[in-house]
Each structure stands twice: as structure tokens, then as C-alpha cells.
Design an enzyme around this catalytic site. Structure first.
Site, PDB file in Angstrom:
ATOM      1  CE1 TYR A 267      -1.097   2.382  68.621  1.00 13.53           C
ATOM      2  CE2 TYR A 267      -2.704   1.948  66.900  1.00 13.53           C
ATOM      3  CZ  TYR A 267      -1.510   1.642  67.525  1.00 13.53           C
ATOM      4  OH  TYR A 267      -0.745   0.598  67.070  1.00 13.53           O
TER       5      TYR A 267
ATOM      6  CE  LYS B 207      -3.919  -0.649  69.112  1.00 13.70           C
ATOM      7  NZ  LYS B 207      -2.883  -1.343  68.359  1.00 13.70           N
TER       8      LYS B 207
ATOM      9  CD  GLU C  80       3.381  -7.404  70.254  1.00 11.20           C
ATOM     10  OE1 GLU C  80       2.155  -7.584  70.190  1.00 11.20           O
ATOM     11  OE2 GLU C  80       3.902  -6.552  71.004  1.00 11.20           O
TER      12      GLU C  80
ATOM     13  CG  LEU D   8      -1.515  -4.496  72.093  1.00 11.97           C
ATOM     14  CD1 LEU D   8      -1.320  -3.278  72.988  1.00 11.97           C
ATOM     15  CD2 LEU D   8      -2.028  -4.070  70.736  1.00 11.97           C
TER      16      LEU D   8
END
Ligand code: PDD
Length: 286
Positions: free
Chosen positions: A32, A150, A182, A206
Site C-alpha cells: 500500500y 510496504k 522506527e 521502511l
């Protein structure tokens, strides 16, 4: 009622459907992108589409449409739903061959599923949280090893947000081998003296589109940037901290595991980078 897009059609949200055998639903076999909209225009669209192509190719998934078609669909949804400020969510899954099987279906005969919808967020760039800053907690990072793709495997990040909420915080920073990877849905940064520190790119995080832009703007503004891993203790002793994402832009972090950073209000570096990011990215909005 929203107009959404599914596999070539624009439909009222209540009439849009995908198969119960869709691999996105059964296997989280999908990727996505989330692109923000400010003043009716898409922010960092080229970056999001480039990352989408990379996610698809890493998973041997077919591209559902070309760049121009995807841009047209984004724009049509913004128009149809009268979005001034908000988000466009895009999801591609490996589709459905009408049954459940671990083996990928033949891409010659099974088309990917493409779904897009908008989320209206009036005043997105002027959120109250950006003025007060947010509180984060540290949690163990137990996600899979290809966080650079992702995918829609967002169960653990969702659990992380719930753990944060239970602890009276807003979000969680994930920790692996003693170092912050993260945030649950954003990239993490600390500032010590005049140096901005954020984890280097690898398969562990990411590759944020907002991260790339913010680091570029920071360097252009002669700020010092170090791309390396840092510990939660180093973060707690930092002068300030912040996160970046397409939906939060640059969001100051004012507390980590109950420890206030500086005077407990958003720091000057985070505030400046937020202003620069919003100003500069609007210039290239489409
Ligand atoms: N999340 N890291 C993770 C795990 C993310 O889910 C995101 C984005 C980011 C920031 O990437 P970008 O700057 O390209 O948005 C980093 C989106 C916004 C979401 O899931 O809603």
C-alpha cells in the site's frame, strides 16, 4: 458517502467489494501507499509511486496500472470527494484465483486487486499535536525482516499503538538488538546539539518518502545529519526528537518512556523542519 475506486470502477463505498478469497484478505499478500493531500494537491506523489513499484517488484507482484493512470485515479477521487486536505490510500494485492492456496496464483490469469479511497482531514497540516508534540514508549520490534516493503501486515504496528495508548502515550518506537528501528507508522529521529540522527536505510525499516525529503531539506539548510542506529537511552538524553510520515509530516516527540526531552515542548529543529517540509513539498505538489 465517499466515492472509492476498485478494479477500474468508481463506486459509492458501500457498493465496492473484493472477493473473500482475495490474497490481501487471506494472506496479507498486498502492498500500500498513503499520500497526503494539501490544498487539493498530492504531496511527494512521485516518491510514493516509485516506492510502490519497488514494493511490487520485490514481491513479484504485477503492476496494476501505469503512473499516469494512477495519478488520474488519485485526482479523480480527490475531485469526486471534494478533498482539500486529507489522504489518499492505495492498496494492491495479488488478487484472487477463487480459492485459498499458499502458492502464488499464475500472474497470467490472476489480476492484482487495486483499491483506492480518500480520507478527508481538514486542517491536516495544522494539527494540534504538532503544537504540543507527542509522547512515545519503547516496545520490542517483532515484525518480519522485510520492513522496507510496504506491506499491509500491520497487526503488530496496530498492537504497538494500543500498547502506547494503554501506557498513556501516543505512539511507540520499536527496538531491535537495543536500537530503535522506527515508529509504528513513521520514521524516528533524535537531535543532539546541532546533529540530527536517524537510522540508516536497510531492510530493517521502511524507506520513508517524507524521510528522504526531510533529510534533503535539512542538508540544504546546512544542518548536520547522521544516518545511524541509536538506542532508546540515547534518545531519552537527546535535546529533541521527532517522527516523519506522509500523514504526520514532521511531528515533534516531547516524551520517551516518561522522560521529558528538553523542556517538554517541541524543539526548534523539529519545528523548523516541519515548516520547511510543508513549504517546500507544497511547491512540488501535483
Ligand atoms: N505509514 N515507517 C513505517 C513503519 C510506516 O508505516 C510509515 C508510513 C513510515 C513513513 O513513511 P512515509 O514518510 O513514506 O509515509 C515509516 C503510513 C503513513 C501509514 O501506514 O499510514
Amino acid at each position: 458517502m465517499r466515492t472509492v475506486y476498485v478494479n477500474g470502477e468508481y463506486l459509492p463505498e458501500t457498493e465496492a467489494t473484493v472477493s473473500i478469497f482475495d490474497r490481501g484478505f487471506l494472506m496479507a499478500d498486498g502492498v500500500y501507499e498513503v499520500t497526503s493531500v494539501l490544498g487539493g494537491k498530492l504531496i511527494d506523489f512521485g516518491g510514493h509511486l516509485a516506492r510502490l513499484e519497488r514494493s511490487l517488484s520485490e514481491l513479484d507482484m504485477k503492476k496494476p496500472a501505469g503512473f499516469d493512470d494512477l495519478l488520474d485515479i488519485h485526482r479523480e477521487l480527490i475531485r469526486a470527494n471534494d478533498i482539500t486536505d486529507g489522504l489518499v490510500y492505495l492498496q494492491v494485492t495479488r488478487g484472487s484465483d477463487g480459492d485459498r492456496d499458499f502458492v502464488f496464483p499464475d500472474p497470467e490469469t490472476t489480476e492484482p486487486t487495486l483499491v483506492l479511497f480518500t480520507q478527508s482531514k481538514p486542517g491536516l497540516a495544522d494539527s494540534p499535536a504538532a503544537r504540543t508534540g507527542i509522547k512515545v514508549i519503547g516496545i520490542e520490534d517483532i515484525r518480519w525482516g522485510r520492513r522496507d516493503i510496504k506491506t499491509v501486515q500491520l497487526l503488530y504496528p496496530s498492537m504497538g499503538k494500543m500498547m502506547a495508548r494503554k501506557a498513556g502515550a501516543d505512539d511507540a518506537w520499536m527496538i531491535e538488538d537495543g536500537h530503535v528501528t522506527e515508529g509504528t507508522s513513521n520514521n524516528a529521529y533524535i537531535v543532539k546539539g546541532n546533529t540530527i540522527v536517524t537510522r540508516h536505510l536497510s531492510t530493517d525499516i521502511l524507506h520513508g518518502i517524507t524521510r528522504a525529503a526531510v533529510l534533503r531539506f535539512a542538508r540544504e539548510a546546512q544542518m548536520r545529519v547522521e544516518e545511524r542506529a541509536f538506542t532508546l537511552d540515547e534518545a531519552k538524553a537527546a535535546d529533541e526528537a521527532f517522527v516523519t510520515s506522509a500523514s504526520a509530516f514532521v511531528m515533534p516527540v516531547v516524551e520517551i518512556d516518561g522522560t521529558a526531552l528538553g523542556d517538554g515542548t517541541p524543539g526548534p529543529v523539529a519545528r523548523r523542519l516541519r515548516d520547511i517540509y510543508l513549504e517546500e513539498s507544497l511547491k512540488s505538489a501535483v
